[in-house]
Design an enzyme around this catalytic site. Structure first.
Site, short mmCIF file in Angstrom:
data_model
loop_
_atom_site.label_atom_id
_atom_site.label_comp_id
_atom_site.label_asym_id
_atom_site.label_seq_id
_atom_site.Cartn_x
_atom_site.Cartn_y
_atom_site.Cartn_z
N GLU A 32 0.80 -1.21 0.00
CA GLU A 32 0.00 0.00 0.00
C GLU A 32 0.84 1.27 0.00
O GLU A 32 0.50 2.24 -0.67
CB GLU A 32 -0.94 0.00 1.21
N PRO A 234 -0.21 50.10 13.87
CA PRO A 234 0.70 50.33 14.99
C PRO A 234 1.92 49.42 15.02
O PRO A 234 2.83 49.63 15.80
CB PRO A 234 -0.19 50.07 16.21
N ASP A 257 8.56 54.30 6.41
CA ASP A 257 9.16 54.98 7.56
C ASP A 257 9.90 54.00 8.47
O ASP A 257 9.66 52.79 8.42
CB ASP A 257 8.06 55.69 8.37
N LYS A 279 12.36 59.02 9.10
CA LYS A 279 11.27 59.67 9.81
C LYS A 279 11.01 59.05 11.17
O LYS A 279 9.90 58.66 11.51
CB LYS A 279 9.99 59.66 8.98
N GLY A 311 1.01 53.69 11.77
CA GLY A 311 -0.29 54.13 12.26
C GLY A 311 -1.21 54.54 11.12
O GLY A 311 -1.36 53.83 10.13
N ASP A 312 -1.83 55.71 11.25
CA ASP A 312 -2.70 56.27 10.23
C ASP A 312 -1.99 57.46 9.59
O ASP A 312 -1.44 58.31 10.29
CB ASP A 312 -4.02 56.72 10.84
N ILE A 315 -2.85 61.08 10.85
CA ILE A 315 -2.68 61.46 12.26
C ILE A 315 -1.19 61.56 12.55
O ILE A 315 -0.49 60.54 12.66
CB ILE A 315 -3.36 60.43 13.20
N THR A 340 -4.49 53.67 14.14
CA THR A 340 -3.54 54.54 14.82
C THR A 340 -3.14 53.96 16.18
O THR A 340 -3.90 53.19 16.80
CB THR A 340 -4.11 55.96 14.96
N MET A 392 4.27 60.22 21.29
CA MET A 392 5.64 60.71 21.44
C MET A 392 5.80 61.57 22.70
O MET A 392 6.39 62.66 22.67
CB MET A 392 6.06 61.52 20.21
#
Length: 478
Positions: A32, A234, A257, A279, A311-312, A315, A340, A392
């Site tokens: 088999e 995030p 970034d 950045k 993030g966004d 923003i 964000t 930040m």
């Protein structure tokens, strides 16, 4: 920040597709196990040689019906002379080990059925839509799981997919001649495989498929540049949007970034150009004006560009300046929202940013807003009960605490702090506005820090967080 990609598990067996057309594959065994491998390899164009010392009747019939060479004999090293792959499927450990040893001596990859410790390679569960094939492997650890996945994929792929792929293969030269490399070709193939040609082939109408292909060529023109300002979220790669993922897969260039993890950048096509534009606080590899000029240059060159922002993009992402530059240059562009960091930090804490009867408004700001002597207008909202999310804000946490306290915000107002929100490497801290200055001295917090202040914070889950003042109190006790 610790990249998610650094924690990705490594494959012990790397998947490849090996050319076996008109080459000999040897299967050793009588029952088999050998028959199962023969049926699997029988889906390929390999020359099968089955070495069986007293083969069972089912194996004999299969070999006769499928033009496989069946040799009724004991195993011998000479059978390896022309082999490119070997399968040991005797069911006897000692015999399988001998076949494995001989194959390795001859430098030929070998698979021992149900003996993963003896295998140089593993056979996958196979979805066959020749020339398209989907192979599912578990490195021998879970054959049942592989079969379950195979069944699910098999239901997803139409039986006509192989005919569609064959038609595509015949069009490659025409496409390469008629369409420039890059987005124009990818756009053509996306419409081919997902549009009218695919529907016509599925319906069995090849003439209609040919007309649909001609229509695609007629519509194909010079590539037009396009820039998408995309929110990467995030940090966790499974928090980007489906649209963001699609645009990454279509992009010629990805400009990202410093805070965007490698795991998200790698979601783009492997051949896409990747440009790090920096950045990050204290470390800018390109100025904003240089980034604006780069996006315009790439758009004018007809590139499909994803400008990937943490993030966004709308923003604290300076998207306004980039959009203004693109508008002035007449470059087509779009915005793709992202999660964000404030929302991710709140989710980490199971924290309600608005809470009925407690807080009905939300402020997004940066710690820099409270560095001056004058108090921003939004501070009045904080005092009246708004939840404040500060980006930040680690290096000026003392000023944030002092200014808000001087403005009348209670020192007992709850505070939640998250480093690396959404990532497995996140660290969480809690306390009050009076405790917040302790954050400024936490030089060990190298990742992005989000601070949330307000009465609604008291409803958070603090089970996985540490008190903000814990280190100071420990040092004082020592």
């Amino acid at each position: 920040m610790v990249s998610n990609s650094a924690k990705t598990a490594k494959l012990n067996a790397f998947p490849v597709f090996m050319r076996v057309e008109d080459r000999t594959v040897v299967i050793v065994g009588e029952g088999e196990e050998a028959l199962a491998k023969a049926r699997l390899l029988g889906q390929s164009a390999a020359r099968l040689q089955i070495v069986a010392d007293g083969p069972e009747s089912d194996l004999v019939r299969w070999a006769a019906d499928n033009d496989a060479e069946l040799v009724d004999a004991g195993w011998n090293f000479a059978f390896l002379e022309k082999a490119v792959l070997v399968f040991a499927a005797t069911g006897d450990e000692a015999r399988d080990m001998q076949v494995v040893a001989d194959a390795r001596q001859a430098g030929i990859p070998v698979n021992a059925v149900d003996r993963p410790e003896l295998c140089d390679f593993f056979t996958p569960a196979l979805v066959n839509r020749a020339p398209v094939a989907v192979a599912i492997g578990t490195e021998g650890a879970g054959p049942v799981l592989a079969q379950m996945i195979r069944a699910r994929i098999d239901r997803m792929l139409p039986p006509s997919l192989g005919r569609l792929a064959t038609l595509a293969a015949g069009l490659r030269e025409r496409v390469e001649t008629a369409l420039p490399k890059g987005f124009a070709r990818r756009s053509f193939w996306r419409d081919f495989f997902g549009g009218e040609p695919a529907r016509a082939i599925e319906a069995g109408d090849e003439a209609r498929a040919g007309d649909a292909v001609d229509a695609l060529f007629a519509r194909a023109g010079a590539p037009k540049g396009h820039v998408a300002l995309v929110g990467a979220g995030p940090g966790s790669e499974d928090l980007i949007t489906l649209r963001a993922h699609r645009l990454l897969m279509e992009a010629d260039v990805i400009a990202y970034d410093a805070l965007v993890p490698d795991a998200i950048v790698s979601l783009g096509r492997r051949d896409a150009e990747r440009i790090a534009v920096g950045k990050r606080k204290g470390c800018h590899s390109k100025t904003q004006n240089e980034i604006n000029a780069l996006l315009v240059e790439l758009g004018r060159a007809g590139k499909r560009v994803v400008r990937l922002k943490s993030g966004d993009p709308l923003i604290f992402g300076r998207a306004g300046e980039e959009m203004a530059a693109l508008r002035a240059a007449g470059i087509a562009h779009e915005i793709v929202p992202g999660v964000t960091s404030a929302l991710a930090a709140a989710a980490d804490f199971e924290l309600p940013l608005t809470l009925r009867g407690v807080s009905s408004s939300l402020v997004f700001t940066t710690g820099h807003d409270l560095k001056g002597k004058s108090l921003p207008d939004w501070a009045k909202l904080a005092i009246s009960g708004a939840t404040v999310a500060i980006y930040m804000g680690r290096t000026n946490a003392s000023e944030v605490s002092r200014h808000l306290a001087e403005a009348g915000l209670s020192p007992d107002t709850a505070v939640a702090v998250v480093e690396n929100a959404s990532l497995p490497s996140r660290r969480m801290f809690h306390g009050t506005l009076a405790d917040l200055p302790a954050l400024q001295h936490r030089s060990d917090l190298a990742g992005p820090v989000m601070t949330i202040i307000g009465d609604a914070v008291a409803g958070a889950n603090f089970d996985k967080s540490q008190p903000l003042r814990a280190r100071i109190e420990a040092a004082a006790a020592a």
